[in-house]
Write an enzyme that holds these catalytic residues in place. Structure first.
Site, PDB file in Angstrom:
ATOM      1  N   LYS A  66      39.922  25.188  40.004  1.00 35.26           N
ATOM      2  CA  LYS A  66      39.959  26.620  40.238  1.00 35.26           C
ATOM      3  C   LYS A  66      39.201  27.040  41.494  1.00 35.26           C
ATOM      4  O   LYS A  66      39.730  27.788  42.326  1.00 35.26           O
ATOM      5  CB  LYS A  66      39.369  27.314  39.008  1.00 35.26           C
ATOM      6  N   THR A  67      37.986  26.538  41.623  1.00 38.82           N
ATOM      7  CA  THR A  67      37.174  26.926  42.779  1.00 38.82           C
ATOM      8  C   THR A  67      37.829  26.449  44.071  1.00 38.82           C
ATOM      9  O   THR A  67      37.824  27.159  45.080  1.00 38.82           O
ATOM     10  CB  THR A  67      35.755  26.343  42.663  1.00 38.82           C
ATOM     11  N   ASP A 250      37.229  36.073  40.504  1.00 35.25           N
ATOM     12  CA  ASP A 250      37.010  34.850  39.743  1.00 35.25           C
ATOM     13  C   ASP A 250      36.662  35.221  38.300  1.00 35.25           C
ATOM     14  O   ASP A 250      36.156  36.301  38.039  1.00 35.25           O
ATOM     15  CB  ASP A 250      35.834  34.100  40.395  1.00 35.25           C
ATOM     16  N   GLU A 251      36.906  34.318  37.369  1.00 29.55           N
ATOM     17  CA  GLU A 251      36.544  34.532  35.948  1.00 29.55           C
ATOM     18  C   GLU A 251      37.025  35.897  35.454  1.00 29.55           C
ATOM     19  O   GLU A 251      36.265  36.650  34.830  1.00 29.55           O
ATOM     20  CB  GLU A 251      35.023  34.442  35.765  1.00 29.55           C
ATOM     21  N   GLN A 283      38.811  30.597  27.799  1.00 32.07           N
ATOM     22  CA  GLN A 283      37.378  30.433  28.036  1.00 32.07           C
ATOM     23  C   GLN A 283      36.639  31.762  28.024  1.00 32.07           C
ATOM     24  O   GLN A 283      35.543  31.873  28.568  1.00 32.07           O
ATOM     25  CB  GLN A 283      37.131  29.717  29.368  1.00 32.07           C
ATOM     26  N   ARG A 669      33.754  20.311  28.601  1.00 32.04           N
ATOM     27  CA  ARG A 669      32.708  19.981  29.569  1.00 32.04           C
ATOM     28  C   ARG A 669      32.639  18.483  29.815  1.00 32.04           C
ATOM     29  O   ARG A 669      32.034  18.029  30.777  1.00 32.04           O
ATOM     30  CB  ARG A 669      31.315  20.428  29.071  1.00 32.04           C
TER      31      ARG A 669
END
Length: 836
Positions: A66-67, A250-251, A283, A669
């Site tokens: 994503k980043t 973002d997010e 998430q 994770r």
DNA sequence: GGCTCTTTCGTTTTT
DNA sequence: CGAAAGAGCC
């Protein structure tokens, strides 16, 4: 109407903003751009990166790059010349994410990215309000309250209004106020549905007045003020809507109502800007804090999004781990729909461990983690996750006793430490003496004979005249008054002494003049605090270097910055650039002192909670704080009904689904190895609880799991039973009670794994009172039923017996049935079968 | 004004 | 059980 420019500059003049950049807009050929930037992207990533100027929703799964997509898109837009650096805004939630984005961008671009609108929601709002402080109705040097400042400010309001602090708990009231602000509501907009709410709205109003008087704003206020200015001022709105052609968020699943409304002010649907919203509904774990996952589908609808790009290729985890995550999350309803896939192969199965007690679980974690480390895994690649902070204690003590380095996240952060807050309070008073929060924090620290009575008088005087405490000092008579006057003199001399000094020198001067340094030098355990104050100086030094407040700082031409001239921004003349170290903000041209800038920085960025940095240490944290991180090996602990999913989240379906998303975050994770563990008994709030394993364990695919302990061993059959028997026999009881825990022979399965002599420890369910002991004894009389025993009920299924009371027809039992909750049953009616 | 005893409370918390 | 805040005492 204030004179305000709306002749927004073209992209050309915005590029001039970056005077220090060698080539603001290199015209790259498509091929070169392809090679340099887009290489290695998968088809979905490529599609997202190269989208045109249109609204787009990117569903970015965990570990899907994503980043990379976000930063590459920014770089691509700039290098293709679709927009200049001033015409783009990228918003994140955390400082860490913003920093990460800037750093990665710097490596991809030939410009200095400083000055670009990349930052957190609050950071960008701060910047916006500093530029338009006058229009926003704020004092030029407004200070920002952090969460604890806000609570104490609210507390003062409640006290001043003579309200009952039992009925209006400061923390809860500040929650109410923040919640209202995040819904875009001012006191007058509050629905006064009952007396309590009416009073809360009154407190809210009084709190607002107080903030105004003191020249401070809280976090929520930053957002709301910025939103309101955009909403109410057409010229400002026009300017920014014209200016920002591309916006990236973002997010997005974590945005609240106000943040989405704020975004719509900058880029309303239908205005043709390229809004690029990246998020993952699976998430979303901050609904409890006001985040609205629904913003994602609202966005899709309101912006008539035609391109929804799903990033489902996962580059982080092996197959079994992803299978577990996918299977678990598939049980949630209302998903936007996404399934992670990997090309890394199945990898190792997910290991599951059952422990007899929380103490045992910790011991197992310690041993397993040590084994991994011996196999060559750095400790920093091992994470131990838990649902709630209280769970860290047992784990910490196990690690500590074994001398294993570990680092706990989520404790006190640097700028939140008492001594640092004291120092910052003095610095804030130098900047703005009317900041009552800071005044009260240090007026008598170190002690200078100003007590509660004196302060009460001072606060009364201030309230009556509507002025700050600092301004009201003269109104207090007698000795208290003269002590107060001395304090004012102290602050004044501090301000004089620090004129023209560098930030470092200012802080050093303040530490000495205030007496803070001296206080901690003589305090018996002040050494560590002194170190932190030194660290504060270092932080300031680093800030000065980073933000370009150094001696060589050069004033940038302000008139071209963002299309506002300084005069227009401030509707007044900006201070002359006289002293060294006075640099105008790169964006707004506003002259900021390094001290003011540093104070803002300290409020907006709480800093790391630095544990022994540099040491290779095992990472301990809540699942919430693990979001966004990844590790080679992950332990998810305390997988028990009531804990995870947490009992307080079970009242509604949405709560359970959020818990499941939390579990999903935890699972994803892990890169290579994932452990899940739960315990039969656990010490909580000083009481032993008998828990049932988490339903989430039943929601994972059997084929991906490997049980380290016998599957479904049955609750109450292990340690708890052994202890209970020992207790009833009266043997060994004394030592158990004395130590608060029991040592026993490990069960057969554990001996098999760890050797014949493996000892095992467990937290003993020591009855706290005679009443409990009596109840337990009564329980022993009911055929085969004992506290701690696993039982079966036809309707509620498997459960653990918590309490037995009464006898004969009155006999009743309390049973924890996990997902069905804890129930009281009449034994004459309910049929409970013991399970072995 | 500062120390000690007592009471209260315990899910998560990017800013 | 244990931290933290408040009340009460010297």
């Amino acid at each position: 109407m204030t004179a305000h420019p709306h002749d927004a500059p073209g992209t050309d003049s915005l590029d001039d903003l970056f005077g220090d950049a060698p080539a603001p807009r290199p015209a790259l050929g498509a091929a070169e751009a392809q090679n340099g930037l887009l290489k290695g992207l998968n088809p979905e990533q490529l599609a997202a990166v190269t989208l045109g100027q249109e609204p787009a929703l990117i569903l970015a799964g965990a570990g899907s790059g994503k980043t990379r997509v976000l930063t590459t898109r920014i770089a691509w837009l700039l290098r293709q010349g679709h927009v200049g650096p001033g015409g783009l805004m990228a918003v994140t939630f955390t400082n860490k994410a913003a920093k990460e984005m800037s750093t990665r961008l710097s490596a991809m671009l030939p410009y200095n990215v400083r000055g670009m609108w990349i930052g957190t929601f609050h950071g960008l709002c701060n910047r916006f309000l500093r530029a338009h402080w006058k229009l926003a109705g704020l004092p030029q040097g407004f200070q920002i309250l952090d969460a604890s400042d806000t609570v104490s400010a609210v507390k003062r309001v409640i006290k001043a209004m003579n309200l009952d602090e039992e009925r209006f708990v400061p923390k809860q009231v500040s929650w109410f106020i923040a919640g209202a602000k995040e819904d875009g509501l001012r006191p007058k907009d509050i629905d006064l549905r009952d007396e309590q709410t009416r009073k809360l709205a009154e407190i809210y109003q009084a709190y607002e007045d107080q903030c105004k008087r003191e020249g401070v704003v809280d976090f929520a206020e930053l957002m709301l003020r910025a939103y309101e200015l955009m909403r109410d001022n057409a010229a400002v709105r026009e300017h920014y809507q014209h200016r920002f052609q591309y916006l990236l968020v973002d997010e997005f699943q974590d945005t609240n109502k106000l943040q989405y409304a704020w975004l719509k002010m900058f880029a309303p649907p239908g205005r043709g800007q390229g809004v690029f919203a990246v998020g993952d509904d699976d998430q979303s774990i901050y609904a409890f804090r006001g985040a609205r996952v629904g913003n994602m589908s609202d966005f899709e609808r309101e912006y008539r999004v035609r391109r929804v790009v799903k990033l489902e290729q996962n580059y982080r985890s092996y197959g079994h781990i992803l299978d577990a995550a996918n299977e678990l999350i598939s049980r949630n309803s209302h998903r936007l729909g996404k399934n992670l896939r990997t090309e890394m192969g199945p990898g190792e199965p997910v290991r599951v461990n059952e422990a007899a007690s929380d103490f045992n679980e910790a011991q197992w974690l310690l041993e397993e983690a040590q084994a991994l480390h011996r196999q060559g895994l750095p400790r920093s690649e091992i994470a131990i996750l838990y649902r709630s902070n209280a769970q860290s204690r047992v784990i910490e003590s196990a690690l500590f006793n074994a001398g294993v380095p570990y680092r706990v996240y989520g404790g006190l952060r640097f700028f939140e430490r008492a001594e640092v807050k004291h120092a910052l309070a003095y610095l804030r008073l130098i900047e703005n003496a009317n900041d009552d929060t800071s005044f009260l924090r240090v007026v008598n620290f170190p002690a200078r004979g100003i007590g509660a009575r004196t302060l009460e008088q001072l606060q009364d005087a201030a309230r009556q005249s509507g002025r700050s405490l600092y301004q009201s000092v003269a109104a207090v008579p007698g000795k208290g008054g003269s002590n107060l006057a001395a304090f004012v003199n102290l602050i004044e001399s501090m301000r004089n002494l620090t004129q023209g000094l560098t930030l470092r020198e200012i802080i050093e001067q303040m530490l000495e003049t205030s007496g803070l340094a001296e206080f901690y030098r003589t305090d018996k355990d002040g050494a560590e605090r002194l170190e932190n104050l030194d660290e504060l100086i270092n932080a300031a030094e680093a800030f000065v270097t980073q933000e370009g407040f150094g001696k060589d700082a050069v004033a940038l031409p302000v008139d071209e910055l963002g299309g506002f001239t300084p005069g227009q921004i401030a509707a007044g003349d900006p201070p002359a650039i006289a002293a060294v170290n006075l640099t105008p903000d790169a964006e707004t041209g506003e002259i900021v002192s390094p001290l003011a800038a540093f104070l803002t920085h300290a409020s907006l960025e709480a800093g790391d909670n630095q544990a022994q940095a540099g040491q290779d240490a095992i990472q301990l944290m809540t699942v919430h704080s693990a979001k966004g991180l990844e590790f080679d090996a992950v332990f998810i602990t305390g997988l028990e009904e009531g804990l995870f999913p947490h009992e307080n989240s079970l009242s509604d379906g949405d709560g359970l689904e959020e818990e499941r998303r939390l579990m999903y975050v935890a699972i994803t994770r892990a890169r290579q190895r994932l452990y899940l563990s739960f315990s039969q008994t656990r010490m909580l709030h000083g009481q032993t609880r008998y828990n049932v394993k988490s339903r989430f364990l039943d929601e994972l695919p059997e084929a991906s799991l490997k049980w380290l302990t016998p599957r479904n061993q049955g609750f109450g059959s292990g340690f708890a039973r052994e202890y209970q028997q020992a207790w009833e026999r009266g043997s060994g009881l004394k030592s158990m009670v004395g130590a608060g825990r029991v040592e026993r022979q490990a069960p057969a399965w554990q001996q098999e794994r760890e050797g014949k002599d493996a000892p095992s420890f467990g937290g003993a369910p020591v009855p706290k009172t005679m009443k409990q002991a009596a109840a337990a004894k009564v329980g022993a009389e009911h055929g085969g039923l004992r506290v701690g025993k696993a039982v079966f009920h036809n309707k509620f299924g498997e459960g653990v017996l918590l309490t037995l009371e009464g006898s004969g027809p009155d006999a009743r039992a309390q049973v924890n049935f996990g997902r069905h909750g804890t129930k009281w049953l009449a034994l004459s009616v309910a049929k409970l079968t013991p399970i072995d």
